[in-house]
Scaffold this motif. Structure first.
Motif, PDB file in Angstrom:
ATOM      1  N   TYR A 161       0.643  -1.599   0.405  1.00  0.00           N
ATOM      2  CA  TYR A 161      -0.048   0.351   0.133  1.00  0.00           C
ATOM      3  C   TYR A 161       1.011   1.530  -0.217  1.00  0.00           C
ATOM      4  N   ALA A 162       0.467   2.245   0.047  1.00  0.00           N
ATOM      5  CA  ALA A 162       1.055   3.581  -0.674  1.00  0.00           C
ATOM      6  C   ALA A 162      -0.264   4.726  -0.214  1.00  0.00           C
ATOM      7  N   VAL A 163      -0.105   5.345   1.073  1.00  0.00           N
ATOM      8  CA  VAL A 163      -1.174   6.167   1.817  1.00  0.00           C
ATOM      9  C   VAL A 163      -0.100   7.586   2.362  1.00  0.00           C
ATOM     10  N   PRO A 164      -1.332   8.436   1.420  1.00  0.00           N
ATOM     11  CA  PRO A 164      -0.678   9.774   0.888  1.00  0.00           C
ATOM     12  C   PRO A 164      -0.944  10.667   1.571  1.00  0.00           C
ATOM     13  N   PRO A 165       0.206  11.336   2.216  1.00  0.00           N
ATOM     14  CA  PRO A 165      -0.223  13.281   3.371  1.00  0.00           C
ATOM     15  C   PRO A 165      -1.195  13.071   3.110  1.00  0.00           C
ATOM     16  N   THR A 166      -1.706  14.333   3.851  1.00  0.00           N
ATOM     17  CA  THR A 166      -3.862  15.506   3.647  1.00  0.00           C
ATOM     18  C   THR A 166      -2.749  16.347   3.451  1.00  0.00           C
ATOM     19  N   VAL A 167      -3.721  16.372   1.914  1.00  0.00           N
ATOM     20  CA  VAL A 167      -2.667  17.213   1.664  1.00  0.00           C
ATOM     21  C   VAL A 167      -3.962  18.805   1.290  1.00  0.00           C
ATOM     22  N   PRO A 168      -4.062  20.266   0.899  1.00  0.00           N
ATOM     23  CA  PRO A 168      -4.749  20.091   0.536  1.00  0.00           C
ATOM     24  C   PRO A 168      -5.140  20.413  -1.238  1.00  0.00           C
ATOM     25  N   GLN A 169      -6.888  19.954  -1.231  1.00  0.00           N
ATOM     26  CA  GLN A 169      -7.502  19.635  -2.886  1.00  0.00           C
ATOM     27  C   GLN A 169      -8.094  20.685  -3.479  1.00  0.00           C
ATOM     28  N   LYS A 170      -7.744  20.868  -4.263  1.00  0.00           N
ATOM     29  CA  LYS A 170      -8.333  21.850  -5.500  1.00  0.00           C
ATOM     30  C   LYS A 170      -8.941  21.503  -5.922  1.00  0.00           C
ATOM     31  N   SER A 171      -8.969  20.137  -6.758  1.00  0.00           N
ATOM     32  CA  SER A 171      -9.034  19.232  -7.860  1.00  0.00           C
ATOM     33  C   SER A 171      -9.298  17.919  -7.568  1.00  0.00           C
ATOM     34  N   THR A 172     -10.118  16.996  -8.280  1.00  0.00           N
ATOM     35  CA  THR A 172      -9.565  16.027  -8.454  1.00  0.00           C
ATOM     36  C   THR A 172      -8.867  15.535  -9.944  1.00  0.00           C
ATOM     37  N   VAL A 173     -10.240  16.183 -10.411  1.00  0.00           N
ATOM     38  CA  VAL A 173      -9.820  16.563 -12.358  1.00  0.00           C
ATOM     39  C   VAL A 173      -8.111  16.140 -13.051  1.00  0.00           C
ATOM     40  N   GLY A 174      -8.039  14.779 -13.366  1.00  0.00           N
ATOM     41  CA  GLY A 174      -7.169  14.722 -14.122  1.00  0.00           C
ATOM     42  C   GLY A 174      -5.940  13.342 -12.722  1.00  0.00           C
ATOM     43  N   ALA A 175      -6.114  13.406 -11.901  1.00  0.00           N
ATOM     44  CA  ALA A 175      -5.623  12.927 -10.794  1.00  0.00           C
ATOM     45  C   ALA A 175      -5.170  11.194 -11.151  1.00  0.00           C
ATOM     46  N   GLY A 176      -5.795  10.299 -11.663  1.00  0.00           N
ATOM     47  CA  GLY A 176      -6.101   9.230 -11.798  1.00  0.00           C
ATOM     48  C   GLY A 176      -5.002   8.657 -13.264  1.00  0.00           C
ATOM     49  N   ASP A 177      -4.671   9.887 -14.732  1.00  0.00           N
ATOM     50  CA  ASP A 177      -4.263  10.361 -15.487  1.00  0.00           C
ATOM     51  C   ASP A 177      -2.934  10.613 -14.897  1.00  0.00           C
ATOM     52  N   SER A 178      -3.102  11.369 -13.591  1.00  0.00           N
ATOM     53  CA  SER A 178      -1.159  11.740 -13.339  1.00  0.00           C
ATOM     54  C   SER A 178      -1.559  10.529 -12.631  1.00  0.00           C
ATOM     55  N   MET A 179      -2.058   9.670 -12.477  1.00  0.00           N
ATOM     56  CA  MET A 179      -1.256   9.060 -11.299  1.00  0.00           C
ATOM     57  C   MET A 179      -0.591   7.242 -12.356  1.00  0.00           C
ATOM     58  N   VAL A 180      -1.440   7.462 -13.073  1.00  0.00           N
ATOM     59  CA  VAL A 180      -0.456   6.484 -14.174  1.00  0.00           C
ATOM     60  C   VAL A 180       0.763   7.045 -14.751  1.00  0.00           C
ATOM     61  N   ALA A 181       0.649   8.465 -15.086  1.00  0.00           N
ATOM     62  CA  ALA A 181       2.025   8.864 -15.888  1.00  0.00           C
ATOM     63  C   ALA A 181       3.180   8.224 -14.676  1.00  0.00           C
ATOM     64  N   GLY A 182       2.988   9.118 -13.369  1.00  0.00           N
ATOM     65  CA  GLY A 182       4.211   8.330 -12.824  1.00  0.00           C
ATOM     66  C   GLY A 182       4.367   6.656 -12.976  1.00  0.00           C
ATOM     67  N   MET A 183       3.727   6.174 -12.498  1.00  0.00           N
ATOM     68  CA  MET A 183       4.041   4.824 -12.270  1.00  0.00           C
ATOM     69  C   MET A 183       4.481   4.715 -13.903  1.00  0.00           C
ATOM     70  N   VAL A 184       4.008   4.118 -15.096  1.00  0.00           N
ATOM     71  CA  VAL A 184       4.499   4.359 -16.377  1.00  0.00           C
ATOM     72  C   VAL A 184       6.210   5.235 -16.504  1.00  0.00           C
ATOM     73  N   LEU A 185       6.431   6.025 -16.616  1.00  0.00           N
ATOM     74  CA  LEU A 185       7.484   6.578 -15.741  1.00  0.00           C
ATOM     75  C   LEU A 185       8.619   5.745 -14.976  1.00  0.00           C
ATOM     76  N   TYR A 186       8.193   5.717 -13.740  1.00  0.00           N
ATOM     77  CA  TYR A 186       9.316   4.811 -12.676  1.00  0.00           C
ATOM     78  C   TYR A 186       9.159   3.255 -13.510  1.00  0.00           C
ATOM     79  N   LEU A 187       8.502   2.332 -14.589  1.00  0.00           N
ATOM     80  CA  LEU A 187       8.324   1.615 -15.023  1.00  0.00           C
ATOM     81  C   LEU A 187       9.313   1.816 -16.170  1.00  0.00           C
ATOM     82  N   GLN A 188       9.729   2.131 -16.740  1.00  0.00           N
ATOM     83  CA  GLN A 188      10.213   2.607 -17.842  1.00  0.00           C
ATOM     84  C   GLN A 188      11.739   3.163 -17.156  1.00  0.00           C
ATOM     85  N   GLN A 189      12.435   3.668 -15.751  1.00  0.00           N
ATOM     86  CA  GLN A 189      13.187   3.795 -15.460  1.00  0.00           C
ATOM     87  C   GLN A 189      14.059   3.094 -15.287  1.00  0.00           C
TER      88      GLN A 189
END
Length: 315
Positions: free
Chosen positions: A242-270
């Motif tokens: 599991y990875a549980v993030p810290p509480t952050v000031p939230q302004k919008s959830t738009v694009g959160a899932g796509d950003s998550m995929v981008a972060g994962m694929v970048l580290y897989l590629q590396q």
């Protein structure tokens, strides 16, 4: 050819604006609109660019709206491979009501796509010589009218034959049909995980058992289940993390899932470890919620959250 290709069959030209107040049967005076490229795979490519990665965005594009979308991507420094279609790329509208802060999001249906048009992406991947094949293909987002709901399954068959790693982030029948031989990584939420297991819903207490079942049935090699504010669960044949993030000031959830995929694929590629891949993906997804509107993740926010997650493992 880039190591990462994203495929978006139902992209959109996203238009956003502000209005003082939304009232019925009145002519509403809006502010100057902002135009942005949108769609699952496109947002993954945009987030990858923000994180310092590189990809080539493959998409179906038609009409002036398709031309504008491609131009916007090129302005962001993203390599674009448009596959042309006759009908116009859809446009979505997002209106912020200044008096309340409410967002009104109007999503339009995609254009009708014929078989010759949607087959372009598959046929081009089939023709690529081995030395130009990407390491990762990210297939993300909904399918427009005319595209069969087994398109991602056909893409998975091609991944199995051509030996590239396929990452799928979609929902509904497109997801359940895609799951199987040829899919490297799936990123469902809990509701989509239930669908993969043939259930209407699952409890938090069942999620690990169901994840193991999905893997045992060969529906993917790696499973990352998005848990919203609670982060994500990584399931592999060897372990569950599991990875549980810290509480952050939230302004919008738009694009959160796509950003998550981008972060994962970048580290897989590396070539990073599975645990590092999970944490960087969660960090990017969490960072996206800190940006207003459709801003996606910012690298400094992502790196800071990732370091926090890494430090938590030492405690």
């Amino acid at each position: 050819m880039s190591d990462i290709i994203t495929i978006t069959l139902n992209p959109a030209l996203d238009i956003s604006t502000h209005v003082a107040q939304v009232l019925p049967e009145r002519k509403l005076r809006c502010e100057q609109p902002v135009y942005e490229p949108g769609g699952g795979g496109i947002n993954v490519s945009r987030a990858l660019k923000k994180l310092g990665g590189d990809s080539c965005a493959w998409l179906l594009a038609g009409g002036p709206s398709g031309d504008r979308l491609c131009s916007l991507l090129e302005e962001e420094g993203i390599s674009v491979k448009p596959h042309l279609i006759q009908n116009w790329t859809r446009e979505n509208l997002m209106v912020v009501e200044d008096s309340s802060g409410n967002q009104y999001r109007f999503g339009m249906p995609g254009p009708e796509v014929n078989e010759a048009e949607w087959r372009q992406c598959l046929e081009e991947l089939e023709r690529l010589p081995n030395e130009k094949l990407p390491k990762y293909v990210v297939a993300s987002g909904s399918l427009p009218p005319g595209v069969p709901d087994d398109f991602y399954a056909q893409l998975a068959d091609l991944a199995w034959q051509r030996h590239f790693r396929l990452v799928v982030d979609t929902s509904g029948t497109a997801l359940t049909k895609a799951a199987g031989k040829g899919v490297y990584l799936l990123k469902p939420n809990l509701g989509e995980l239930a669908a993969l297991a043939g259930k209407e819903n699952i409890s938090v207490l069942e999620q690990e058992e169901i994840a193991r079942q999905v893997l045992a049935e060969g529906k993917c090699q790696v499973l990352v289940v998005s848990l919203g504010p609670r982060g994500a669960m990584l399931a592999t044949p060897e372990s569950i993390k599991y990875a549980v993030p810290p509480t952050v000031p939230q302004k919008s959830t738009v694009g959160a899932g796509d950003s998550m995929v981008a972060g994962m694929v970048l580290y897989l590629q590396q070539g990073r470890s599975m645990e590092e891949m999970l944490r960087y993906g969660v960090a990017a997804g969490t960072a996206a919620t800190m940006a207003p509107g459709t801003g996606l993740c910012r690298k400094d926010d992502t790196d800071r959250i990732y370091q926090w997650l890494q430090a938590q493992q030492q405690v």
